[in-house]
Design an enzyme around this catalytic site. Structure first.
Site, mmCIF file in Angstrom:
data_model
loop_
_atom_site.group_PDB
_atom_site.id
_atom_site.type_symbol
_atom_site.label_atom_id
_atom_site.label_comp_id
_atom_site.label_asym_id
_atom_site.label_seq_id
_atom_site.Cartn_x
_atom_site.Cartn_y
_atom_site.Cartn_z
ATOM 1 C CB ALA A 51 -0.942 -0.013 1.207
ATOM 2 C CB SER A 291 0.939 -22.594 0.449
ATOM 3 O OG SER A 291 -0.224 -22.511 -0.327
ATOM 4 N NE ARG A 337 -6.405 -18.324 4.567
ATOM 5 C CZ ARG A 337 -5.718 -17.325 4.035
ATOM 6 N NH1 ARG A 337 -5.750 -16.125 4.590
ATOM 7 N NH2 ARG A 337 -5.007 -17.501 2.954
ATOM 8 N NE ARG A 442 -5.961 -11.097 4.423
ATOM 9 C CZ ARG A 442 -5.341 -12.112 3.828
ATOM 10 N NH1 ARG A 442 -5.658 -12.452 2.583
ATOM 11 N NH2 ARG A 442 -4.407 -12.798 4.463
ATOM 12 C CG LEU A 448 -0.844 -10.133 -1.846
ATOM 13 C CD1 LEU A 448 -0.198 -11.120 -2.795
ATOM 14 C CD2 LEU A 448 0.223 -9.414 -1.037
#
Lengths: 644, 234, 258
Positions: A51, A291, A337, A442, A448
C-alpha cells in the site's frame, strides 16, 4: 461492559447511487488539483509495503511531493513480501463465470457480512487494473505455455481468479511497487527515509500535519511536516507475540494516531491461519506459514484417544479422528481458515493434540502419496515439504506434518471513510492498517489486492478531496505542535532508558502474547476477556517499572526500538480485548464461545451487531468510547456461512 | 558524448575492463595455440622449425613479425594494465577482511590469477630475453649452417642447447605449470565475460578450458623433456 | 524429533558504531535447543546479555522466513551459513554440533559500511535499483495484462532472476565484494520481458555504473555468489548481462545516447 456508546460517527462518505456506479460517480465528483499546484503539496507516507510503496510512487507520478518512511533498511523489505498464495482479480480470463460482482459478493460473504458494501465493490472493480499495472511493471506472474496468464482457485473460491507467481506472489508484487517507487526516488518525486520509524503523529488545529520520527541509526528524534499523512503501516498481529508477521511489524503508528483521536475499528477481527508450523519451544520468535494449498491433498487428523503418545505410524486408521472430514463432509479438509483453525484448537483442548507440546495436529499425505505417487506430491508441494524439513528436521513424505494455527492477518484497523481518510482530517490510512474491506474475515489472496488497490488506484483519486481545500505548505516543523510532540517522544525514550529494571522487553512481549492468545485468540469468552482486561494493565504497570533497555539513544539500539513497540502493544491489547468483549456474537475471525450453534458453529447476531465498532481513545487505562457505523446491505443477502 | 569519451567511459566501468581483459585474453590464447603449433615443428626436425622461423621473419617483407609483436604487446599491456586496475578496485572493495575466511566454490586457480599472472609475465620476459633479444649473430651456433643457400638463425639448435641445461628445463616446466593453472580458470572465464555461457554449456565450457590448458601445458613441456631424454638432439 | 541441547562458543564481531573500532568477542552459548533457529540462538544469547546488564548483539532480521532479505550474517566465513538455498533466519541449530565454535561476522564490503555489530548499510543496492532497475509504467496507463503473451520459458527465466531478495550475500561471499549477481538478476529479469525492452540498454548501463560508483569490486567469475545465494540465482545471468552491457556500450558509443 462498555460504558458509553455513541452514534456520532463521522460521515463515511459513501457515494449514493447503484453499487456498480458508486466509484465512477465518486471519481467524477472528486475534486481535482491543477498539475502545477500538486507539486506544492507534501504527502508523508509511512510504510513502504504494497500500500505505502504503490501510493508513494503513484502520488509522485501525479506530481505531489512525497516523503516516504520505513523502519526496514530498504523499502523492498516490508512484510507484504511474505505473502505466498496470490492476488485475486475479477479478470475472468478463465471464462468460468467470474465477474466484478461475484468477487464483490464472495468478499462480502467471506467477510461474514461485516464489511462495507461500497468499499468492497470498489475493491473488486479496481482489481482488474491491478493485474494490468503489475504486468506492465514486469511482475513475472505464472503463465501458460501459450504465454497467457495462469490462474488458480484459492482459499475455497469456486472460480479461478487468483494470479500468482509461484509461492512468492507478495514478493513479486512488492518488488514491482518498490521498483516504481525507486524510479520516483531517482526522479526526485519521492524522498525515501529508510531505517526511520514514525513514533508519533502531529496534529495542527485538529488536522494531521506531520509526524515525529526516530532515525534508527543515529537515534535522532525529529519531525516532518506535510499537508497530509498516509499511514500504510500494516497490521497488529504481533500483539500476540507469535504470529506469521515479521518480527518488526508493530502497531505503533496506528496506535499513536488512535491516541491522537483516530478511531480504531473492529480490532477483534483477527485472522488465524490453520496451516502453520507448530511452536517448538519457549525461545520461538516467529511462526511460519505454509501455503493453504497443502490442504488440497493432506488429511488432517489427531488420535481419537486423548494423551495417545504413539508415533503416527503406530496409530491404526480406526483410532484416528479425521475431524474436519467428520464434521464438514462436503468441504472436509478444505473448510475455510477460521473453521479449520478452530477445529484444531478444539481437539488440542481435548488433549488430543500431537507433538511434544500437544499443540499440533497431523496433516497427512500418505493417502495422496499412495494414490498419486511420491513424485506427484513432490512436484506439487516440494518446496513446502523442503521448508517444513528445514524448520522441523522431519521428512513429511515419511511421517505426517504437524501443523497448528497461527495469527496471520488483522482485519481491524483505523477507521476510514470512502476516501480512506480517518476521522482525523488529513490522516489517511491504507492497506492492512485500515479496517475497510475484509469485514470479519479476509479471503485468501485478497490482502495483496487491497493493499495495491488502496495505493495505486484509490488514494490517488481521493486524496485531492482533502488536499484541495488545504492551502499547501502552511504548516512547517517550526510550529510549536511539533516541538511538543518531539519532547514527548524524547521523554518517553529517556524513560525507557532510565527504568533499568530486571526484565527484557521480549520477556514482556512474550507474556503479553501468551495472555492475548489464550484469552483473545481463536476462541474468546466473557470471563477470559475480563480476566485479560485485568491482567494487561498489571503487566503494563510492571513493564514501566521493571523493563531493562540497555544502551543509549545515540546509535542503533534495537532494544529501544522494541520497547517503544511493546509499550504500545501493552495498551493496544486492552483495546483489542474491549472490542472482543463487547461484540457478543461470533463472526469471521471473532469466535465467542457463548455464541455458537448447537453443533459448534459461529453464530452471528445481525440484529445487534451489524455495525463497525469504531473506538475512540479516552486515556490509557480508561475504557474507550464506542462509535457505531451501521452496515447496510442492499446488494447482498445476509446469510449464514455454511461449509457442511 | 563523442566516441573517445564513450571509450573512456567503457574502460572506466567494471564490466568494460573485464571485457578488455577477456578480449586480450582471447588474443593471447590464440597466440599460445599458434606458438605451440610452431614449437611442435621441432619434432619434424631442424629444417622444418628453422623454415618456420624464417617464414615468420620474412612475412610481409619482414613487417609481419612486427605487426604480430606490436599486437601481442598491446594485448599483454591491456591484459596486465586492466587487471592491475581491477585488482586494485577489488582490494579496495573489501579492505576489512573476514576474520574467518572460507571458500565455497572458487577454484584455487581463480583465486591466484594475479600470482600466476605475474609469474607468467616474468617467465615471458625471461623467455624473450633468452630466445629473442639476447641471441645475436655473434653468438656461437646462431646461424643454421646446414642450409646451403643462405645463412639463417638456427632456432632448432638454440632451443636444444638451452634445454640441455636441466635447470632451464625445470624453470620452463614449472612456468608452463603456472600458465596451465592460469588458463584452467582463464579460458572458461573468457566465455563468461564475453557472454557466451549458459546453464547448458557451463559444464562443457569448464571442461574445454581445462582441456585447452592441459593441451598447451603438455605440448610445451614435451619439448624440454624430449631434449632431456635425448629424443631431440643436435 | 528429540530436542538436543548444544553448548557452543561464539566468536562475534562487535562494533559499537559505524566509526568505532570493532573486534571479535567470544561468548559461550549454553543449552541451545537444536530445534531453535540461528537467530533464535542469538535471541537467547542476547536475553542473557541483557540480564547481565550488557548490550545485546545487534543484528538485522525481520520476516524470519527467508524472504525479506533483511537478515545477513557471515557464519564461519559463509554468508547465511552452511546449507544451500537458505537465509540465516532459515538456518537451524541442528546444523551444528555440541562444542562447535561459530564465527559470526557482518557481511563485509566497503560498499556495505557497518552500522553496529553485525548490522550493515545496504542502501547501495537501493541506489543501483534507482539507476534503472524498473520498468517505467505510469499507474493507470497499462494495457490489458493478456494483451502481450509472454512465452512461459521467458516468464520462467525472468522469474528465476526476480527471485532475488536483495540480501547482499552475493557481495559478502564474493572474493572481490562484487555486486554483479544482484545487478545482473535485476537487469535480466526486466530486460528479457517484452515490456522491459524499451529501457534495456539504458538500464544495463545505468545499473552497472551505479554499481561501480558504490564501490563494489569486479566479478572474476568465481561463482561464490551463486553458491551462497539463498535463492540459488544462477551466475549465467551475469553472462547475459556482460553481453548486454557490451552491446549497449557499443550502441551508446556509435549510435545514440541513453
Amino acid at each position: 461492559m462498555v460504558s458509553d456508546i455513541s452514534n456520532d460517527m463521522p460521515d463515511s462518505k459513501i457515494p449514493s447511487g447503484p453499487i456498480a456506479d458508486k466509484w465512477t460517480k465518486h471519481k467524477m465528483d472528486s475534486r481535482l488539483i491543477n498539475p502545477n499546484n500538486k507539486r506544492k503539496y507534501t504527502v508523508l507516507v509511512v510504510g513502504s509495503g504494497l500500500a505505502g510503496a504503490s501510493a508513494a510512487a503513484t502520488l509522485a507520478e501525479l506530481g505531489y511531493k512525497v516523503k516516504c518512511f520505513c523502519y526496514q533498511d530498504s523499502p523492498r523489505r516490508a512484510h507484504s513480501i511474505a505473502a505466498q498464495g496470490g492476488i485475486n482479480s475479477a479478470k475472468n480470463y478463465q471464462n468460468d463465470g467470474d465477474s466484478v460482482h461475484r468477487l464483490f459478493y464472495d468478499t462480502v460473504k467471506g467477510g461474514d457480512f461485516r464489511s462495507r458494501e461500497a468499499n468492497v465493490h470498489r475493491l473488486a472493480e479496481v482489481s482488474t487494473q491491478i493485474i494490468d499495472q503489475c504486468v506492465a511493471q514486469g511482475v513475472p506472474f505464472a503463465r501458460e505455455y501459450g504465454g497467457l496468464l495462469a490462474n488458480r482457485s484459492f482459499g475455497g473460491a469456486q472460480v479461478s481468479r487468483t494470479f500468482y507467481a509461484r509461492g512468492q506472489t507478495g514478493q513479486q508484487l512488492l518488488i514491482g511497487a518498490y521498483s516504481a517507487l525507486s524510479k520516483q526516488i531517482a526522479d526526485g518525486g519521492v524522498e525515501m527515509y529508510p531505517r526511520t520509524e514514525m513514533l508519533d503523529l502531529v496534529l495542527v488545529d485538529g488536522h494531521a500535519k506531520g509526524i515525529v520520527v526516530r532515525d534508527m541509526v543515529t537515534g535522532r528524534v525529529y519531525s516532518f511536516a506535510g499537508d497530509t499523512v498516509l499511514l500504510a503501516t500494516g497490521g497488529y498481529g504481533n500483539v500476540f507475540y507469535l504470529s506469521t508477521n515479521a518480527t518488526g511489524c508493530n502497531v505503533t503508528a496506528a496506535y499513536r494516531a488512535h491516541k491522537k483521536g483516530a478511531y480504531f475499528a473492529n480490532p477483534c477481527y483477527t485472522q488465524i491461519h490453520p496451516t502453520c508450523i507448530p511452536v517448538s519451544g519457549s525461545y520461538q520468535s516467529k511462526l511460519t506459514l505454509m501455503s493453504e494449498s497443502l490442504r488440497n491433498d493432506g488429511r488432517v487428523w489427531v488420535p481419537k484417544k486423548a494423551g495417545d503418545r504413539r508415533l503416527p505410524s503406530e496409530i491404526p486408521d480406526a483410532e484416528r479422528d479425521y475431524y474436519l472430514e467428520r464434521k464438514y463432509p462436503s468441504f472436509g479438509n478444505l473448510a475455510p481458515r477460521d473453521i479449520a483453525s478452530r477445529g484444531a484448537k478444539e481437539v488440542c483442548d481435548e488433549g488430543r493434540g500431537v507433538g511434544d507440546t500437544g499443540l499440533g495436529v497431523y496433516l497427512d499425505f500418505s493417502a495422496a502419496i499412495q494414490r498419486d505417487g511420491e513424485h506427484t506430491v513432490r512436484e506439487k508441494y516440494g518446496n513446502l515439504f523442503q521448508m517444513y524439513e528445514q524448520i522441523t528436521g522431519e521428512n513429511a513424505y515419511q511421517s505426517p506434518m504437524r501443523i497448528f494455527p497461527a495469527v496471520h492477518y488483522t482485519m481491524g484497523g483505523l477507521w476510514v471513510d470512502y476516501n480512506l481518510m480517518s476521522n482525523i482530517p488529513g490522516l489517511h490510512v491504507l492497506g492492512e492498517a485500515n479496517f475497510s474491506d475484509h469485514g470479519a474475515n479476509r479471503l485468501g489472496a485478497s490482502a495483496l489486492m487491497q493493499g495495491l488497490a488502496d495505493g495505486y488506484f484509490v488514494i490517488p483519486s481521493t486524496i485531492a478531496n482533502y488536499l484541495a481545500s488545504e492551502t499547501p505548505g502552511t504548516v512547517t516543523t517550526e510550529h510549536e505542535a511539533f516541538r511538543e510532540v518531539e519532547d514527548e517522544v524524547r521523554q518517553r525514550i529517556d524513560q525507557f532508558l532510565s527504568i533499568n529494571g530486571k526484565r527484557s522487553v521480549d520477556s514482556f512481549h512474550r507474556e503479553l502474547g501468551l495472555l492475548v492468545w489464550d484469552k483473545c485468540g481463536m476462541a474468546r469468552d466473557e470471563a477470559g476477556l475480563t480476566e485479560a482486561l485485568q491482567r494487561i494493565p498489571e503487566l503494563r504497570a510492571e513493564f514501566w517499572e521493571n523493563v531493562r533497555v540497555p544502551g543509549d539513544n545515540a546509535n542503533v539500539n534495537q532494544e529501544l526500538e522494541k520497547a517503544g513497540r511493546v509499550a504500545d502493544f501493552l495498551e493496544f491489547a486492552e483495546l483489542l480485548c474491549h472490542d472482543a468483549r463487547h461484540r457478543k456474537e461470533s463472526c469471521g475471525g471473532h469466535f465467542r464461545t457463548e455464541h455458537q450453534t448447537d453443533d459448534g458453529e459461529a453464530k452471528r447476531n445481525d440484529a445487534d451487531f451489524a455495525y463497525v465498532g469504531a473506538w475512540e481513545h479516552r486515556g490509557v487505562g480508561n475504557e474507550p468510547e464506542l462509535h457505531k457505523e451501521n452496515l447496510e446491505f442492499e446488494n447482498v443477502q445476509l446469510a449464514i456461512r455454511s461449509y457442511k | 558524448m563523442n566516441l573517445l569519451e564513450s571509450i573512456k567511459r567503457f574502460y572506466a566501468s567494471s564490466v568494460g575492463k573485464k571485457l578488455l581483459v577477456a578480449l586480450s585474453g582471447v588474443v593471447l590464447l590464440l597466440f599460445l595455440l599458434g606458438h605451440l603449433a610452431g614449437n611442435l615443428l621441432i619434432y619434424m626436425g631442424r629444417e622444418a622449425i628453422n623454415d618456420y622461423g624464417e617464414f615468420l621473419h620474412h612475412m610481409l617483407h619482414g613487417t609481419g613479425v612486427w605487426f604480430a609483436r606490436l599486437g601481442l604487446l598491446a594485448a599483454v599491456t591491456i591484459h596486465v594494465v586492466a587487471t592491475i586496475h581491477l585488482v586494485q578496485q577489488n582490494r579496495a572493495a573489501r579492505e576489512n577482511r573476514y576474520a574467518y575466511e572460507t571458500t565455497v566454490r572458487a577454484s584455487k586457480a581463480s583465486r591466484t590469477m594475479i600470482i600466476s599472472g605475474i609469474i607468467i609475465l616474468s617467465f615471458v620476459i625471461f623467455h624473450l630475453l633468452q630466445f629473442t633479444i639476447l641471441p645475436g649473430p655473434g653468438d656461437q651456433g646462431y646461424y643454421d649452417d646446414q642450409t646451403s643457400d643462405h645463412l639463417r638463425p638456427d632456432v632448432f639448435g638454440m632451443v636444444v642447447r638451452a634445454f640441455q641445461n636441466i635447470l632451464v628445463c625445470l624453470f620452463y616446466i614449472v612456468s608452463m605449470g603456472f600458465l596451465c593453472f592460469h588458463l584452467s580458470h582463464g579460458v572458461a572465464s573468457v566465455f563468461q565475460t564475453l557472454g557466451l555461457r549458459s546453464e547448458k554449456t557451463a559444464a562443457p565450457i569448464e571442461w574445454f578450458g581445462r582441456a585447452y590448458a592441459a593441451f598447451i601445458f603438455l605440448g610445451n613441456i614435451s619439448i624440454p623433456i624430449a631434449v632431456q631424454l635425448g629424443f631431440v638432439h643436435l | 524429533m528429540a530436542t538436543e541441547k548444544l553448548n557452543l562458543t561464539l566468536k562475534v564481531w562487535r562494533q559499537p558504531s559505524s566509526t568505532a573500532q570493532g573486534e571479535i568477542v567470544t561468548y559461550e552459548a549454553k543449552d541451545i535447543p537444536s530445534t531453535a533457529s540461528f537467530l533464535e540462538m542469538l535471541d537467547i544469547v542476547n536475553e542473557e546479555l541483557i540480564n547481565k546488564g550488557d548490550e545485546p548483539i545487534a543484528f538485522d532480521h525481520d520476516c524470519r522466513e527467508g524472504i525479506c532479505g533483511m537478515c545477513s550474517l557471515t557464519i564461519n566465513g559463509r554468508p547465511h551459513g552452511p546449507g544451500d538455498g537458505v537465509t540465516t533466519c532459515q538456518l537451524h541449530m541442528r546444523s551444528f554440533r555440541n562444542g562447535d565454535t561459530i564465527w559470526i561476522e557482518p557481511f563485509r564490503a566497503q560498499a556495505f559500511p557497518i552500522l553496529k555489530d553485525l548490522i550493515v548499510d545496504r542502501s547501495a543496492f537501493d541506489h543501483i535499483i534507482q539507476a534503472g532497475g524498473y520498468i517505467s509504467a505510469r499507474t493507470g496507463s497499462a494495457v490489458d495484462a493478456n494483451a502481450m503473451p509472454i512465452p512461459k520459458p521467458v516468464a520462467d527465466y525472468a522469474f528465476d532472476a526476480a527471485a532475488c531478495i536483495g540480501c547482499g550475500a552475493c557481495v559478502a561471499a564474493c572474493k572481490n565484494a562484487s555486486a554483479m549477481l544482484f545487478v545482473a538478476a535485476k537487469v535480466e529479469h526486466l530486460g528479457v520481458l517484452p515490456q522491459g525492452k524499451a529501457e534495456k540498454d539504458r538500464r544495463v548501463l545505468g545499473m552497472v555504473r551505479a554499481m561501480d560508483d558504490a564501490g563494489f569490486g569486479n566479478c572474476t567469475n568465481q561463482y561464490e555468489c551463486e553458491a551462497v545465494c539463498p535463492k540459488e540465482i544462477s551466475a549465467t545471468y551475469i553472462t547475459k548481462m556482460n553481453r548486454d552491457f557490451a552491446a549497449a556500450s557499443i550502441k551508446e558509443a556509435v549510435v545514440n545516447e541513453f
